[in-house]
Design a protein around this motif. Sequence first.
Motif, PDB file in Angstrom:
ATOM      1  N   PHE A 187     -60.032  -3.443 -26.058  1.00 36.43           N
ATOM      2  CA  PHE A 187     -58.755  -3.577 -25.366  1.00 36.43           C
ATOM      3  C   PHE A 187     -58.802  -4.817 -24.480  1.00 36.43           C
ATOM      4  CE2 PHE A 187     -58.764   0.935 -26.356  1.00 36.43           C
ATOM      5  CZ  PHE A 187     -57.451   1.164 -26.744  1.00 36.43           C
ATOM      6  N   MET A 188     -57.740  -5.608 -24.514  1.00 36.18           N
ATOM      7  CA  MET A 188     -57.683  -6.806 -23.684  1.00 36.18           C
ATOM      8  C   MET A 188     -56.788  -6.635 -22.459  1.00 36.18           C
ATOM      9  SD  MET A 188     -57.518  -9.716 -26.690  1.00 36.18           S
ATOM     10  CE  MET A 188     -57.756 -11.096 -25.543  1.00 36.18           C
ATOM     11  N   ASN A 189     -56.094  -5.507 -22.364  1.00 35.37           N
ATOM     12  CA  ASN A 189     -55.146  -5.338 -21.258  1.00 35.37           C
ATOM     13  C   ASN A 189     -55.213  -3.952 -20.632  1.00 35.37           C
ATOM     14  OD1 ASN A 189     -54.035  -4.021 -23.495  1.00 35.37           O
ATOM     15  ND2 ASN A 189     -51.944  -4.293 -22.756  1.00 35.37           N
ATOM     16  N   PHE A 190     -56.421  -3.376 -20.561  1.00 30.80           N
ATOM     17  CA  PHE A 190     -56.584  -2.082 -19.903  1.00 30.80           C
ATOM     18  C   PHE A 190     -56.680  -2.331 -18.405  1.00 30.80           C
ATOM     19  CE2 PHE A 190     -59.316   2.075 -19.843  1.00 30.80           C
ATOM     20  CZ  PHE A 190     -58.347   2.667 -19.052  1.00 30.80           C
ATOM     21  N   ARG A 191     -55.556  -2.133 -17.728  1.00 31.07           N
ATOM     22  CA  ARG A 191     -55.485  -2.370 -16.281  1.00 31.07           C
ATOM     23  C   ARG A 191     -54.912  -1.150 -15.578  1.00 31.07           C
ATOM     24  NH1 ARG A 191     -53.024  -6.982 -18.508  1.00 31.07           N
ATOM     25  NH2 ARG A 191     -54.275  -8.877 -18.389  1.00 31.07           N
ATOM     26  N   ILE A 192     -55.322  -0.960 -14.332  1.00 28.01           N
ATOM     27  CA  ILE A 192     -54.717   0.051 -13.470  1.00 28.01           C
ATOM     28  C   ILE A 192     -54.444  -0.581 -12.117  1.00 28.01           C
ATOM     29  CG2 ILE A 192     -55.787   2.034 -14.616  1.00 28.01           C
ATOM     30  CD1 ILE A 192     -57.887   2.033 -12.377  1.00 28.01           C
ATOM     31  N   SER A 193     -53.444  -0.063 -11.423  1.00 27.19           N
ATOM     32  CA  SER A 193     -53.109  -0.556 -10.085  1.00 27.19           C
ATOM     33  C   SER A 193     -53.350   0.561  -9.077  1.00 27.19           C
ATOM     34  CB  SER A 193     -51.650  -1.012 -10.031  1.00 27.19           C
ATOM     35  OG  SER A 193     -51.440  -2.112 -10.889  1.00 27.19           O
ATOM     36  N   ILE A 194     -53.965   0.209  -7.950  1.00 22.48           N
ATOM     37  CA  ILE A 194     -54.282   1.175  -6.902  1.00 22.48           C
ATOM     38  C   ILE A 194     -53.665   0.666  -5.601  1.00 22.48           C
ATOM     39  CG2 ILE A 194     -56.115   2.481  -5.773  1.00 22.48           C
ATOM     40  CD1 ILE A 194     -57.947   1.678  -8.102  1.00 22.48           C
ATOM     41  N   LEU A 195     -52.755   1.444  -5.043  1.00 25.01           N
ATOM     42  CA  LEU A 195     -51.985   1.019  -3.880  1.00 25.01           C
ATOM     43  C   LEU A 195     -52.114   2.031  -2.746  1.00 25.01           C
ATOM     44  CD1 LEU A 195     -48.701   0.117  -5.825  1.00 25.01           C
ATOM     45  CD2 LEU A 195     -50.591  -1.419  -5.272  1.00 25.01           C
ATOM     46  N   GLY A 196     -51.721   1.607  -1.559  1.00 21.36           N
ATOM     47  CA  GLY A 196     -51.674   2.514  -0.418  1.00 21.36           C
ATOM     48  C   GLY A 196     -52.946   2.506   0.412  1.00 21.36           C
ATOM     49  N   GLU A 197     -53.316   3.679   0.899  1.00 17.34           N
ATOM     50  CA  GLU A 197     -54.416   3.806   1.853  1.00 17.34           C
ATOM     51  C   GLU A 197     -55.786   3.826   1.171  1.00 17.34           C
ATOM     52  OE1 GLU A 197     -54.597   3.670   5.057  1.00 17.34           O
ATOM     53  OE2 GLU A 197     -52.458   3.467   5.443  1.00 17.34           O
ATOM     54  N   VAL A 198     -56.153   2.687   0.588  1.00 17.42           N
ATOM     55  CA  VAL A 198     -57.503   2.477   0.061  1.00 17.42           C
ATOM     56  C   VAL A 198     -58.043   1.198   0.677  1.00 17.42           C
ATOM     57  CG1 VAL A 198     -57.127   3.712  -2.103  1.00 17.42           C
ATOM     58  CG2 VAL A 198     -56.589   1.279  -1.979  1.00 17.42           C
ATOM     59  N   ALA A 199     -59.362   1.051   0.607  1.00 19.39           N
ATOM     60  CA  ALA A 199     -59.982  -0.112   1.259  1.00 19.39           C
ATOM     61  C   ALA A 199     -59.564  -1.427   0.619  1.00 19.39           C
ATOM     62  CB  ALA A 199     -61.507   0.032   1.231  1.00 19.39           C
ATOM     63  N   ASN A 200     -59.466  -1.457  -0.722  1.00 23.36           N
ATOM     64  CA  ASN A 200     -59.150  -2.701  -1.426  1.00 23.36           C
ATOM     65  C   ASN A 200     -58.069  -2.469  -2.477  1.00 23.36           C
ATOM     66  OD1 ASN A 200     -61.397  -4.344  -0.209  1.00 23.36           O
ATOM     67  ND2 ASN A 200     -62.626  -2.804  -1.279  1.00 23.36           N
ATOM     68  N   PRO A 201     -56.806  -2.375  -2.066  1.00 20.81           N
ATOM     69  CA  PRO A 201     -55.734  -2.167  -3.043  1.00 20.81           C
ATOM     70  C   PRO A 201     -55.600  -3.374  -3.971  1.00 20.81           C
ATOM     71  CG  PRO A 201     -54.821  -2.682  -0.877  1.00 20.81           C
ATOM     72  CD  PRO A 201     -56.292  -2.495  -0.690  1.00 20.81           C
ATOM     73  N   GLY A 202     -55.109  -3.119  -5.178  1.00 25.40           N
ATOM     74  CA  GLY A 202     -54.921  -4.217  -6.124  1.00 25.40           C
ATOM     75  C   GLY A 202     -54.858  -3.709  -7.543  1.00 25.40           C
ATOM     76  N   THR A 203     -54.832  -4.657  -8.490  1.00 23.80           N
ATOM     77  CA  THR A 203     -54.826  -4.345  -9.912  1.00 23.80           C
ATOM     78  C   THR A 203     -56.210  -4.660 -10.475  1.00 23.80           C
ATOM     79  OG1 THR A 203     -52.465  -4.800 -10.131  1.00 23.80           O
ATOM     80  CG2 THR A 203     -53.777  -4.860 -12.150  1.00 23.80           C
TER      81      THR A 203
ATOM     82  N   TYR B 178     -57.268   7.415   6.697  1.00 26.96           N
ATOM     83  CA  TYR B 178     -55.849   7.730   6.879  1.00 26.96           C
ATOM     84  C   TYR B 178     -55.158   8.120   5.574  1.00 26.96           C
ATOM     85  CZ  TYR B 178     -56.614   5.393  11.353  1.00 26.96           C
ATOM     86  OH  TYR B 178     -57.093   5.036  12.580  1.00 26.96           O
ATOM     87  N   GLY B 179     -55.878   8.156   4.456  1.00 28.70           N
ATOM     88  CA  GLY B 179     -55.275   8.516   3.182  1.00 28.70           C
ATOM     89  C   GLY B 179     -55.051  10.008   3.057  1.00 28.70           C
ATOM     90  N   ASN B 180     -53.904  10.390   2.505  1.00 30.90           N
ATOM     91  CA  ASN B 180     -53.590  11.806   2.311  1.00 30.90           C
ATOM     92  C   ASN B 180     -54.229  12.282   1.012  1.00 30.90           C
ATOM     93  OD1 ASN B 180     -52.513  14.330   2.040  1.00 30.90           O
ATOM     94  ND2 ASN B 180     -50.385  13.720   2.317  1.00 30.90           N
ATOM     95  N   ARG B 181     -55.334  12.994   1.115  1.00 35.58           N
ATOM     96  CA  ARG B 181     -56.100  13.402  -0.050  1.00 35.58           C
ATOM     97  C   ARG B 181     -55.470  14.565  -0.827  1.00 35.58           C
ATOM     98  NH1 ARG B 181     -58.848  10.503   3.195  1.00 35.58           N
ATOM     99  NH2 ARG B 181     -60.886   9.594   2.711  1.00 35.58           N
ATOM    100  N   GLU B 182     -54.518  15.254  -0.212  1.00 36.23           N
ATOM    101  CA  GLU B 182     -53.928  16.417  -0.873  1.00 36.23           C
ATOM    102  C   GLU B 182     -52.684  16.069  -1.681  1.00 36.23           C
ATOM    103  OE1 GLU B 182     -51.730  19.047   2.107  1.00 36.23           O
ATOM    104  OE2 GLU B 182     -53.106  17.902   3.393  1.00 36.23           O
ATOM    105  N   ASN B 183     -52.285  14.815  -1.713  1.00 38.63           N
ATOM    106  CA  ASN B 183     -51.040  14.471  -2.398  1.00 38.63           C
ATOM    107  C   ASN B 183     -51.093  13.040  -2.946  1.00 38.63           C
ATOM    108  OD1 ASN B 183     -48.480  15.118  -3.323  1.00 38.63           O
ATOM    109  ND2 ASN B 183     -47.473  14.341  -1.509  1.00 38.63           N
ATOM    110  N   VAL B 184     -52.105  12.767  -3.786  1.00 34.64           N
ATOM    111  CA  VAL B 184     -52.240  11.440  -4.394  1.00 34.64           C
ATOM    112  C   VAL B 184     -51.317  11.373  -5.617  1.00 34.64           C
ATOM    113  CG1 VAL B 184     -53.820   9.854  -5.553  1.00 34.64           C
ATOM    114  CG2 VAL B 184     -54.603  11.196  -3.587  1.00 34.64           C
ATOM    115  N   MET B 185     -50.566  10.306  -5.719  1.00 34.42           N
ATOM    116  CA  MET B 185     -49.580  10.169  -6.787  1.00 34.42           C
ATOM    117  C   MET B 185     -50.089   9.221  -7.871  1.00 34.42           C
ATOM    118  SD  MET B 185     -45.527   9.174  -6.542  1.00 34.42           S
ATOM    119  CE  MET B 185     -45.830   7.563  -5.797  1.00 34.42           C
ATOM    120  N   VAL B 186     -49.886   9.624  -9.131  1.00 33.97           N
ATOM    121  CA  VAL B 186     -50.186   8.769 -10.274  1.00 33.97           C
ATOM    122  C   VAL B 186     -48.919   8.626 -11.107  1.00 33.97           C
ATOM    123  CG1 VAL B 186     -51.576   8.456 -12.348  1.00 33.97           C
ATOM    124  CG2 VAL B 186     -52.591   9.529 -10.321  1.00 33.97           C
TER     125      VAL B 186
END
Length: 251
Positions: A131-147, A170-178
């Motif tokens: 795969f040449m385009n397997f990417r995920i994006s991680i946003l919000g209350e994480v140390a290093n957000p990005g793609t 400060y991240g809400n661990r009980e309600n992570v959205m995907v």
Amino acid sequence: MCCILFSCHTSKKVIYLQDAVDGTSEAMVPNEGITIQPKDILSIVITSKNPELSVSFNLPLTTYFAGSASPTAGESQKLLGFTVDQYGYIDYPILGRIKVAGLTRLQLSDMIKQRLTEDDLLKDPVVTTEFMNFRISILGEVANPGTYQITNDKITLLEALGMAGDMTIYGNRENVMVVRETDYLRNTYRVDLRSKDLFTSPVYYLQQNDVIYVEPNKVRAGQSRINENKSVGVWVSIASLFATILVLFIK
């Protein structure tokens, strides 16, 4: 006593997999890795004992120039990929139009190898698909957000958060959205990382272009409301004013 109660309450908000029992074994959800979807870009390379014949089935390397005024100094080569169309097909040299959607990369490699052998086009071909385009994006209350570009076939939600440096306190661990887009549908899932039910979630194993959003907890949200009033200094000034008025009334 209050401090102890507060500490216990806080730990329940931030500890992962709280209901997991030490030493127990559970059946794992089988997962062979991501499957090919429309808009994916695939690298398919074929080699054999006859390099001259093999080259007919491979896309050419393209030469491009980057970061230099001199063409020779910035020259580099890039492997082209096969783009999966909206119907799940690719146009492959000599073999023609092939349905690839729904297959894993290993299944596609086996299918192409079988076609080449059965049609007597190559002897003992080796087919490598990536795969040449397997990417995920991680946003919000994480140390290093990005793609992030993923090099493996499989990645779990926990591994993805680890790549992003884990959630902040400060991240809400009980309600992570995907958020996941498949077959022209956008699906939203909510996951509680404090529970072992995470392992059976449809988004425990991530897919290409998934977006993970970690929302802030109440503490962070409260800080944000303070910041909306420009600065903490404003609140300090207001408190000082009220204190001064109170002193005047007492006198």
